[in-house]
Every structure is written in C-alpha cells, then in structure tokens.
Write a protein that holds these residues in place. Structure first.
Motif, PDB file in Angstrom:
ATOM      1  N   SER A 173      34.775  33.192  30.968  1.00 14.49           N
ATOM      2  CA  SER A 173      34.295  32.520  32.171  1.00 14.49           C
ATOM      3  C   SER A 173      35.272  32.611  33.336  1.00 14.49           C
ATOM      4  O   SER A 173      34.869  32.748  34.487  1.00 14.49           O
ATOM      5  CB  SER A 173      34.004  31.041  31.863  1.00 14.49           C
ATOM      6  N   SER A 174      36.576  32.580  33.063  1.00 15.40           N
ATOM      7  CA  SER A 174      37.564  32.551  34.138  1.00 15.40           C
ATOM      8  C   SER A 174      38.418  33.804  34.219  1.00 15.40           C
ATOM      9  O   SER A 174      39.250  33.921  35.122  1.00 15.40           O
ATOM     10  CB  SER A 174      38.483  31.329  33.976  1.00 15.40           C
ATOM     11  N   TYR A 175      38.227  34.730  33.305  1.00 15.98           N
ATOM     12  CA  TYR A 175      38.983  35.976  33.368  1.00 15.98           C
ATOM     13  C   TYR A 175      38.249  37.087  32.629  1.00 15.98           C
ATOM     14  O   TYR A 175      37.324  36.842  31.857  1.00 15.98           O
ATOM     15  CB  TYR A 175      40.401  35.803  32.796  1.00 15.98           C
ATOM     16  N   LEU A 176      38.680  38.317  32.918  1.00 14.11           N
ATOM     17  CA  LEU A 176      38.042  39.505  32.352  1.00 14.11           C
ATOM     18  C   LEU A 176      39.124  40.448  31.844  1.00 14.11           C
ATOM     19  O   LEU A 176      40.083  40.740  32.554  1.00 14.11           O
ATOM     20  CB  LEU A 176      37.207  40.210  33.426  1.00 14.11           C
ATOM     21  N   LEU A 177      38.962  40.923  30.603  1.00 15.02           N
ATOM     22  CA  LEU A 177      39.884  41.886  30.025  1.00 15.02           C
ATOM     23  C   LEU A 177      39.229  43.262  30.040  1.00 15.02           C
ATOM     24  O   LEU A 177      38.103  43.415  29.576  1.00 15.02           O
ATOM     25  CB  LEU A 177      40.248  41.514  28.584  1.00 15.02           C
ATOM     26  N   ARG A 178      39.938  44.240  30.567  1.00 15.36           N
ATOM     27  CA  ARG A 178      39.431  45.616  30.570  1.00 15.36           C
ATOM     28  C   ARG A 178      40.256  46.457  29.587  1.00 15.36           C
ATOM     29  O   ARG A 178      41.490  46.341  29.533  1.00 15.36           O
ATOM     30  CB  ARG A 178      39.537  46.220  31.967  1.00 15.36           C
ATOM     31  N   PHE A 179      39.552  47.297  28.840  1.00 11.75           N
ATOM     32  CA  PHE A 179      40.200  48.178  27.872  1.00 11.75           C
ATOM     33  C   PHE A 179      39.818  49.617  28.165  1.00 11.75           C
ATOM     34  O   PHE A 179      38.646  49.933  28.366  1.00 11.75           O
ATOM     35  CB  PHE A 179      39.780  47.820  26.439  1.00 11.75           C
ATOM     36  N   ASP A 180      40.810  50.483  28.229  1.00 15.39           N
ATOM     37  CA  ASP A 180      40.581  51.917  28.371  1.00 15.39           C
ATOM     38  C   ASP A 180      41.154  52.618  27.149  1.00 15.39           C
ATOM     39  O   ASP A 180      42.327  52.411  26.806  1.00 15.39           O
ATOM     40  CB  ASP A 180      41.253  52.447  29.640  1.00 15.39           C
ATOM     41  N   SER A 185      44.144  47.404  29.621  1.00 16.37           N
ATOM     42  CA  SER A 185      44.610  48.076  30.838  1.00 16.37           C
ATOM     43  C   SER A 185      44.610  47.166  32.066  1.00 16.37           C
ATOM     44  O   SER A 185      45.344  47.427  33.020  1.00 16.37           O
ATOM     45  CB  SER A 185      43.747  49.302  31.126  1.00 16.37           C
ATOM     46  N   GLN A 186      43.808  46.105  32.054  1.00 19.25           N
ATOM     47  CA  GLN A 186      43.725  45.256  33.241  1.00 19.25           C
ATOM     48  C   GLN A 186      43.246  43.858  32.864  1.00 19.25           C
ATOM     49  O   GLN A 186      42.391  43.698  31.987  1.00 19.25           O
ATOM     50  CB  GLN A 186      42.765  45.877  34.259  1.00 19.25           C
ATOM     51  N   ILE A 187      43.811  42.866  33.538  1.00 19.40           N
ATOM     52  CA  ILE A 187      43.388  41.470  33.381  1.00 19.40           C
ATOM     53  C   ILE A 187      42.973  40.967  34.759  1.00 19.40           C
ATOM     54  O   ILE A 187      43.771  40.968  35.693  1.00 19.40           O
ATOM     55  CB  ILE A 187      44.528  40.594  32.832  1.00 19.40           C
ATOM     56  N   THR A 188      41.729  40.571  34.887  1.00 19.77           N
ATOM     57  CA  THR A 188      41.228  40.009  36.138  1.00 19.77           C
ATOM     58  C   THR A 188      41.077  38.508  35.971  1.00 19.77           C
ATOM     59  O   THR A 188      40.463  38.046  35.005  1.00 19.77           O
ATOM     60  CB  THR A 188      39.860  40.609  36.506  1.00 19.77           C
ATOM     61  N   ILE A 189      41.656  37.756  36.890  1.00 25.31           N
ATOM     62  CA  ILE A 189      41.540  36.293  36.848  1.00 25.31           C
ATOM     63  C   ILE A 189      40.752  35.833  38.065  1.00 25.31           C
ATOM     64  O   ILE A 189      41.033  36.246  39.197  1.00 25.31           O
ATOM     65  CB  ILE A 189      42.925  35.618  36.811  1.00 25.31           C
ATOM     66  N   TYR A 190      39.742  34.994  37.826  1.00 24.65           N
ATOM     67  CA  TYR A 190      38.919  34.441  38.893  1.00 24.65           C
ATOM     68  C   TYR A 190      39.502  33.083  39.288  1.00 24.65           C
ATOM     69  O   TYR A 190      39.371  32.104  38.536  1.00 24.65           O
ATOM     70  CB  TYR A 190      37.471  34.294  38.427  1.00 24.65           C
ATOM     71  N   ARG A 191      40.138  33.028  40.443  1.00 23.21           N
ATOM     72  CA  ARG A 191      40.885  31.828  40.824  1.00 23.21           C
ATOM     73  C   ARG A 191      39.997  30.585  40.917  1.00 23.21           C
ATOM     74  O   ARG A 191      40.439  29.481  40.599  1.00 23.21           O
ATOM     75  CB  ARG A 191      41.594  32.048  42.155  1.00 23.21           C
ATOM     76  N   ARG A 192      38.778  30.759  41.368  1.00 17.49           N
ATOM     77  CA  ARG A 192      37.893  29.596  41.527  1.00 17.49           C
ATOM     78  C   ARG A 192      37.611  28.921  40.189  1.00 17.49           C
ATOM     79  O   ARG A 192      37.371  27.718  40.124  1.00 17.49           O
ATOM     80  CB  ARG A 192      36.585  30.040  42.188  1.00 17.49           C
ATOM     81  N   ASP A 239      39.248  37.834  49.841  1.00 16.13           N
ATOM     82  CA  ASP A 239      38.858  36.421  49.883  1.00 16.13           C
ATOM     83  C   ASP A 239      39.726  35.555  48.977  1.00 16.13           C
ATOM     84  O   ASP A 239      39.476  34.357  48.830  1.00 16.13           O
ATOM     85  CB  ASP A 239      37.385  36.245  49.510  1.00 16.13           C
ATOM     86  N   PHE A 240      40.750  36.175  48.353  1.00 16.72           N
ATOM     87  CA  PHE A 240      41.711  35.502  47.482  1.00 16.72           C
ATOM     88  C   PHE A 240      41.076  34.936  46.212  1.00 16.72           C
ATOM     89  O   PHE A 240      41.692  34.148  45.509  1.00 16.72           O
ATOM     90  CB  PHE A 240      42.440  34.367  48.227  1.00 16.72           C
ATOM     91  N   GLU A 241      39.863  35.357  45.897  1.00 18.03           N
ATOM     92  CA  GLU A 241      39.178  34.816  44.731  1.00 18.03           C
ATOM     93  C   GLU A 241      39.498  35.566  43.444  1.00 18.03           C
ATOM     94  O   GLU A 241      39.437  34.996  42.357  1.00 18.03           O
ATOM     95  CB  GLU A 241      37.664  34.825  44.960  1.00 18.03           C
ATOM     96  N   GLU A 242      39.841  36.864  43.543  1.00 22.08           N
ATOM     97  CA  GLU A 242      40.075  37.680  42.356  1.00 22.08           C
ATOM     98  C   GLU A 242      41.490  38.248  42.368  1.00 22.08           C
ATOM     99  O   GLU A 242      41.945  38.773  43.383  1.00 22.08           O
ATOM    100  CB  GLU A 242      39.068  38.826  42.276  1.00 22.08           C
ATOM    101  N   LEU A 243      42.158  38.148  41.219  1.00 21.62           N
ATOM    102  CA  LEU A 243      43.479  38.737  41.031  1.00 21.62           C
ATOM    103  C   LEU A 243      43.388  39.762  39.910  1.00 21.62           C
ATOM    104  O   LEU A 243      42.915  39.443  38.814  1.00 21.62           O
ATOM    105  CB  LEU A 243      44.507  37.664  40.662  1.00 21.62           C
TER     106      LEU A 243
END
Length: 264
Positions: A173-180, A185-192, A239-243
């Motif tokens: 719900s608050s973050y996304l893990l990407r795998f290659d 390979s990447q961690i996306t965090i949704y600040r909201r 928009d500072f919402e995604e890191l």
C-alpha cells in the motif's frame, strides 16, 4: 467535468502522438497529464479524480464499473488497478471514495509494457518482510534489510513464471518493490501513504522541506516530472509524492531524460 475517451486514440479530442512542450496542461477546466517521448509526442495521456466518463460513447460510473470491466474483459490487479488491454486503457479505482483516481490511455507501442505490468501485478503471495516505520537509506545499497541485488525469493514465495520473469513488482500500500532478473532493483515509497521516517544523512526524507533542501544542495538532472539525484541514487517526483531509490543498473535509465519511464 466531461470526459470522453476513444479507445487507443484520445481523451476529449486530445490525441496520443500530438506534440507538447509540457507534461501537465489545463484545457477547459480539465487537467491533462502527458508522458512524452524524445520527439515530445504524447506517449500516455491521463486525467485524474473523476466520477464518470464515456468510453467509446458508453457511460461509465462507479456503480456500473463492474459490468463495464467484465464486458471489456479488464484484468484487475491487487491494488485496484484495472487493465483494459484491448482498449490500451488503465483505470485506477478509488473504492473508498467511489470514484476513479486516474484514467490513462497509451500508444500501441507501449502495449507490451502494460501487458507485462498487468501480468506481474496480479495477486501474489504476500511478501515475507515489511518496511518498518523507521528506515535508513544507504545510496546504492538499500533501505534497512531491503538490499539492492538481493534475490526476489528473499521477499516472497514466487511461482516458476515469476522467478523466470525479467521484471516484476511486489506492490504494497505504501511502497513498491521492483525486481529485474530476479534481483531487487528499485524501492518506490509513496510519501502520502508511508507514515514512518526515511533517514538519509540525518535528514528525514518523508518531510517535504528536507527533500527541497536535498534537491537544492545536490547535483540533479531534471527530467519530465522528476528530479534525479545520480550521486545519491534517488529520484523525486515533482509533486514530492513519490521517492524512487534504485540500484546502479537503473541509474543509466533514470539519467536518459528523453526516455519515458514506462519503457524500462
């Protein structure tokens, strides 16, 4: 607002493939969001926060959305995203407010990408570990025990297809893990949505003022919609919402400012 969608082509006569010099545009009190290619042509086109729309002249509301999604054989992911593959259409549903968070159409050239996204985002086994509410980021190393280049099987029980996939995601719900190639390979965090602290060099990156400070005092690359900080391995949405925290393999794609992020 009145939204008329023609499958694969346009929203309110605003057409895919049209050249633009901006990524957000207000026309007749409707805000359109664009993703552009190297020639500044619209690759994806979307609108946000609406209660109803017409799809190929058929009215769609929250109340009849189940009927419409069944009719068009939409595929539902586990984050309330619906992929209408035949229409080159993606819809993000807001079940709490009973509306549509975002409606996006994309060019035919991106069909394989969204088909893969759809396949990889179907319901999967819960991840074996979770990000805590206090995390520390180390550039190109990872966040806490979420280490870049660690194998995907450390995070979830995967089926054979997932293990063999070149790219897939674990979406929380608050973050996304990407795998290659089976590596984180990447961690996306949704600040909201992320309620904790994200510590980097004594800065809490879950505070907008600290992100602004980091951008001001770092070497940055500006691409459409994002600031890329290559020395640190962070990308910040405008928009500072995604890191986005990424490994060194993805750096080469982030710094290619004219390449749409949906293409890799």
């Amino acid at each position: 607002m009145k939204i008329n969608i023609e499958s694969r082509t346009s929203i309110n006569n605003n057409y895919l493939g049209t050249k633009k010099n901006k990524i957000v545009e207000d026309i007749d009190n409707i805000t359109y969001y664009y993703e552009l290619n190297a020639q500044n042509e619209i690759e994806t086109l979307s609108v946000r926060s609406c209660d109803e729309f017409n799809l190929d002249k058929e009215k769609v509301t929250y109340n009849n959305f189940d009927i419409i999604s069944t009719k068009y054989k939409a595929i539902e992911s586990d984050d309330d995203t619906y992929y209408f593959l035949q229409q080159n259409l993606v819809i993000w549903l807001n079940k709490e407010e009973r509306c549509f968070n975002e409606i996006l159409i994309y060019k035919e050239e991106l069909s394989s990408f969204y088909k893969e996204m759809c396949t990889k985002s179907k319901k999967r086994t819960e991840s074996k570990r979770e990000l805590s509410e206090l995390v520390t980021f180390l550039p190109y190393i990872g966040i806490n025990s979420f280490k870049f280049d660690s194998t995907a099987t450390e995070y979830a029980d995967l089926n054979e297809l997932e293990v063999m996939s070149n790219k897939f995601y674990i979406d929380k719900s608050s973050y996304l893990l990407r795998f290659d190639k089976n590596k984180l390979s990447q961690i996306t965090i949704y600040r909201r949505l992320f309620k904790g602290n994200i510590i980097y060099n004594d800065l809490d990156l879950n505070k907008k003022e600290n992100l602004e400070y980091l951008i001001k005092n770092s070497s940055i690359i500006e691409r459409k919609g994002y600031w890329v900080l290559p020395e640190i391995g962070i990308t910040i949405s405008n928009d500072f919402e995604e890191l986005f925290f990424f490994n060194k393999e993805l750096l080469k794609f982030w710094i290619m400012i004219n390449r749409p992020i949906t293409s890799w």
